[in-house]
Write a protein that holds these residues in place. Structure first.
Motif, PDB file in Angstrom:
ATOM      1  N   TYR A   2       0.793  -1.231   0.000  1.00  0.00           N
ATOM      2  CA  TYR A   2       0.000   0.000   0.000  1.00  0.00           C
ATOM      3  C   TYR A   2       0.827   1.284   0.000  1.00  0.00           C
ATOM      4  N   ARG A  23      -8.640  -1.040  -7.614  1.00  0.00           N
ATOM      5  CA  ARG A  23      -8.838   0.366  -7.266  1.00  0.00           C
ATOM      6  C   ARG A  23      -9.741   0.497  -6.034  1.00  0.00           C
ATOM      7  N   THR A  50      -7.784  -0.422  -2.913  1.00  0.00           N
ATOM      8  CA  THR A  50      -6.793   0.621  -2.655  1.00  0.00           C
ATOM      9  C   THR A  50      -7.449   1.841  -2.016  1.00  0.00           C
ATOM     10  N   ARG A  51      -8.624   2.218  -2.501  1.00  0.00           N
ATOM     11  CA  ARG A  51      -9.339   3.359  -1.928  1.00  0.00           C
ATOM     12  C   ARG A  51      -9.798   3.040  -0.508  1.00  0.00           C
ATOM     13  N   TYR A  52     -10.203   1.806  -0.264  1.00  0.00           N
ATOM     14  CA  TYR A  52     -10.624   1.418   1.076  1.00  0.00           C
ATOM     15  C   TYR A  52      -9.463   1.545   2.069  1.00  0.00           C
ATOM     16  N   GLY A 100      -6.895   3.501   1.714  1.00  0.00           N
ATOM     17  CA  GLY A 100      -6.553   4.916   1.837  1.00  0.00           C
ATOM     18  C   GLY A 100      -5.418   5.378   0.946  1.00  0.00           C
ATOM     19  N   ASP A 101      -4.799   4.436   0.211  1.00  0.00           N
ATOM     20  CA  ASP A 101      -3.739   4.774  -0.741  1.00  0.00           C
ATOM     21  C   ASP A 101      -2.655   5.658  -0.104  1.00  0.00           C
ATOM     22  N   ARG A 146       0.219   7.265  -2.398  1.00  0.00           N
ATOM     23  CA  ARG A 146      -0.216   8.429  -3.175  1.00  0.00           C
ATOM     24  C   ARG A 146      -0.381   9.653  -2.279  1.00  0.00           C
ATOM     25  N   ARG A 147      -0.923   9.479  -1.093  1.00  0.00           N
ATOM     26  CA  ARG A 147      -1.093  10.603  -0.181  1.00  0.00           C
ATOM     27  C   ARG A 147       0.253  11.208   0.220  1.00  0.00           C
ATOM     28  N   TYR A 195      -4.150  -0.286 -11.706  1.00  0.00           N
ATOM     29  CA  TYR A 195      -4.565  -1.156 -10.613  1.00  0.00           C
ATOM     30  C   TYR A 195      -4.685  -2.615 -11.074  1.00  0.00           C
TER      31      TYR A 195
END
Length: 222
Positions: free
Chosen positions: A100, A149, A152-154, A156-157, A160-161, A183
């Motif tokens: 992640y 995807r 990954t969104r769940y 929190g990525d 990328r943040r 993804y």
């Protein structure tokens, strides 16, 4: 005679391309190559930083940590890495997302190089940090993910943040930011991978701190 928007050549910049993967034959290696060629074809001056090939040492040892908050006194071995960041006007990160987040070598690079006095300046007890990368006008990231995807969104990525929000907050106030992600790549088709490489090529060729189009007068236009 009227005016219309037309394609505007991107402004040429000094861009540092930060790449983190040990295997040149990997798909992210192809992404790195595509980004490098596209940036150069667009006329940018590119500092191609391959962290594995240049054998960057990501481990911060005890003595370095003890002097970490002394902004004007980084270890001598970091001088060249810090200078390369100072010379850049844009940053492009290309890496695989593992667990992640960032590969360990890239996380260690940020820990050691993006330090007080370069990336940010420490304030007092009631003052937040002050940005130190105001010379960075373009920030872009490209990453591949084994996860979908949605998953990954769940999660929190966080990788990328770190790049888009963490580093982005330290750049110029009007920094132009962009992100590309592939993804579920372990189950992707060759056709989807080729399309992704085309997207990378297009995005890198269009990097521009202004984000504006150019207008021109056209005779006979309605």
């Amino acid at each position: 005679m009227s005016w219309r928007a037309v394609a505007r050549p991107p402004e040429r910049m000094r861009i540092q391309l930060i790449y983190a993967h040990p295997c040149a034959e990997s798909f992210i290696g192809a992404v790195h190559h595509t980004a490098l060629v596209s940036l150069r074809n667009a006329g940018h001056e590119v500092d191609d930083l391959d962290l594995y090939a240049e054998e960057f040492q990501p481990v911060m040892l005890a003595d370095e940590r003890r002097g970490y908050h002394e902004a004007g006194n980084p270890p001598d071995e970091l001088d060249v890495w810090i200078r390369r960041v100072r010379q850049a006007e844009g940053l492009v990160f290309v890496y695989p997302t593992w667990w992640y987040g960032l590969p360990a070598i890239l996380k260690g690079y940020l820990d050691r190089v993006y330090r007080p006095g370069l990336a940010f300046h420490l304030g007092g007890p009631n003052v937040s940090i002050r940005p130190g990368l105001r010379h960075i006008r373009v920030l872009s990231g490209v990453s591949t993910y084994g996860a979908t995807r949605l998953w990954t969104r769940y999660i929190g990525d966080p990788g990328r943040r770190t790049v888009m929000r963490g580093i982005g907050a330290l750049c110029a106030p009007n920094v132009r930011k962009s992100w590309l992600a592939l993804y579920h790549m372990n189950h992707d088709s060759p056709w989807h991978r080729e399309r992704f490489l085309q997207r990378v090529e297009t995005r890198m060729h269009a990097l521009d701190p202004s984000g504006k189009t150019r207008t021109q007068r056209v005779e006979g236009a309605g």
